[in-house]
Design a protein around this motif. Structure first.
Motif, PDB file in Angstrom:
ATOM      1  N   SER A  92       0.835  -1.205   0.000  1.00  0.00           N
ATOM      2  CA  SER A  92       0.000   0.000   0.000  1.00  0.00           C
ATOM      3  C   SER A  92       0.869   1.254   0.000  1.00  0.00           C
ATOM      4  O   SER A  92       0.521   2.266  -0.624  1.00  0.00           O
ATOM      5  CB  SER A  92      -0.942  -0.002   1.213  1.00  0.00           C
ATOM      6  N   ILE A  93       1.999   1.180   0.683  1.00  0.00           N
ATOM      7  CA  ILE A  93       2.939   2.303   0.661  1.00  0.00           C
ATOM      8  C   ILE A  93       3.560   2.438  -0.729  1.00  0.00           C
ATOM      9  O   ILE A  93       3.734   3.559  -1.236  1.00  0.00           O
ATOM     10  CB  ILE A  93       4.013   2.136   1.757  1.00  0.00           C
TER      11      ILE A  93
ATOM     12  N   ALA B 195       1.154   4.246  -2.788  1.00  0.00           N
ATOM     13  CA  ALA B 195       1.186   5.681  -2.489  1.00  0.00           C
ATOM     14  C   ALA B 195       2.333   6.369  -3.226  1.00  0.00           C
ATOM     15  O   ALA B 195       2.170   7.477  -3.759  1.00  0.00           O
ATOM     16  CB  ALA B 195       1.308   5.902  -0.980  1.00  0.00           C
TER      17      ALA B 195
ATOM     18  N   LEU C  40      -6.299   8.761  -1.243  1.00  0.00           N
ATOM     19  CA  LEU C  40      -5.526   7.679  -0.633  1.00  0.00           C
ATOM     20  C   LEU C  40      -4.878   8.157   0.662  1.00  0.00           C
ATOM     21  O   LEU C  40      -4.893   7.455   1.673  1.00  0.00           O
ATOM     22  CB  LEU C  40      -4.448   7.160  -1.593  1.00  0.00           C
TER      23      LEU C  40
ATOM     24  N   LEU D 127      -4.900   6.067   4.126  1.00  0.00           N
ATOM     25  CA  LEU D 127      -3.698   5.247   4.302  1.00  0.00           C
ATOM     26  C   LEU D 127      -3.166   5.264   5.735  1.00  0.00           C
ATOM     27  O   LEU D 127      -2.842   4.198   6.270  1.00  0.00           O
ATOM     28  CB  LEU D 127      -2.607   5.657   3.308  1.00  0.00           C
TER      29      LEU D 127
ATOM     30  N   TYR E 122      -8.539  -3.738   0.920  1.00  0.00           N
ATOM     31  CA  TYR E 122      -8.086  -2.349   0.907  1.00  0.00           C
ATOM     32  C   TYR E 122      -7.119  -2.111  -0.249  1.00  0.00           C
ATOM     33  O   TYR E 122      -7.323  -1.195  -1.059  1.00  0.00           O
ATOM     34  CB  TYR E 122      -7.412  -1.980   2.239  1.00  0.00           C
ATOM     35  N   LEU E 123      -6.083  -2.937  -0.336  1.00  0.00           N
ATOM     36  CA  LEU E 123      -5.082  -2.725  -1.379  1.00  0.00           C
ATOM     37  C   LEU E 123      -5.680  -2.914  -2.775  1.00  0.00           C
ATOM     38  O   LEU E 123      -5.460  -2.075  -3.659  1.00  0.00           O
ATOM     39  CB  LEU E 123      -3.887  -3.661  -1.188  1.00  0.00           C
TER      40      LEU E 123
ATOM     41  N   ARG F 113      -7.863   0.039  -3.604  1.00  0.00           N
ATOM     42  CA  ARG F 113      -7.101   1.261  -3.865  1.00  0.00           C
ATOM     43  C   ARG F 113      -6.375   1.195  -5.209  1.00  0.00           C
ATOM     44  O   ARG F 113      -6.265   2.205  -5.905  1.00  0.00           O
ATOM     45  CB  ARG F 113      -6.097   1.521  -2.734  1.00  0.00           C
TER      46      ARG F 113
END
Length: 135
Positions: A17-18, A21, A65, A69, A96-97, A100
């Protein structure tokens, strides 16, 4: 206990997820540079730039996001540290991932309604991780 025992699937998904981002930050940055006057980014940026079209949508998707996040990462960390990271938090992290990731092109292309549904799936994922934390 080895280091591999400490790395759980929900933590790996939080790491990805990072990465998402960072990708969104890069995409929005590229879009901005394409609409800004030459060398504008090297200056003090005192004037407010107005972005349009797909660049504006990428910026809004990135901003969206960044609103969730920190909560997601916090929920995963709490679940992990409390030893409550079970199948529900893994499912939540996956939702979630995935939500997104799918959200970005839907927003970029301006797809209404489906984008909102995908956002709801990602938010449900966040809530599932949180549920595992609090149960």
């Amino acid at each position: 206990m080895t280091q591999n025992d400490l790395v759980t699937q929900d933590l790996v998904l939080a790491g990805w997820s990072i990465v998402l981002a960072l990708v969104q930050l890069g995409l929005a940055g590229i879009g901005k540079r394409m609409q800004e006057p030459r060398l504008w980014g090297a200056g003090p940026r005192d004037d407010v730039m107005s972005y349009s079209g797909r660049t504006a949508r990428l910026i809004r998707a990135q901003s969206n996001l960044m609103e969730t996040l920190p909560m997601f990462l916090g929920a995963v960390a709490i679940a992990h540290l409390a030893g409550r990271n079970g199948s529900l938090s893994v499912l939540g992290a996956e939702l979630y991932l995935a939500g997104r990731v799918i959200y970005v092109p839907l927003y970029w292309f301006g797809v209404p309604y489906v984008r909102t549904l995908v956002w709801l799936v990602a938010t449900l994922g966040l809530c599932l991780v949180l549920t595992d934390c609090l149960s």
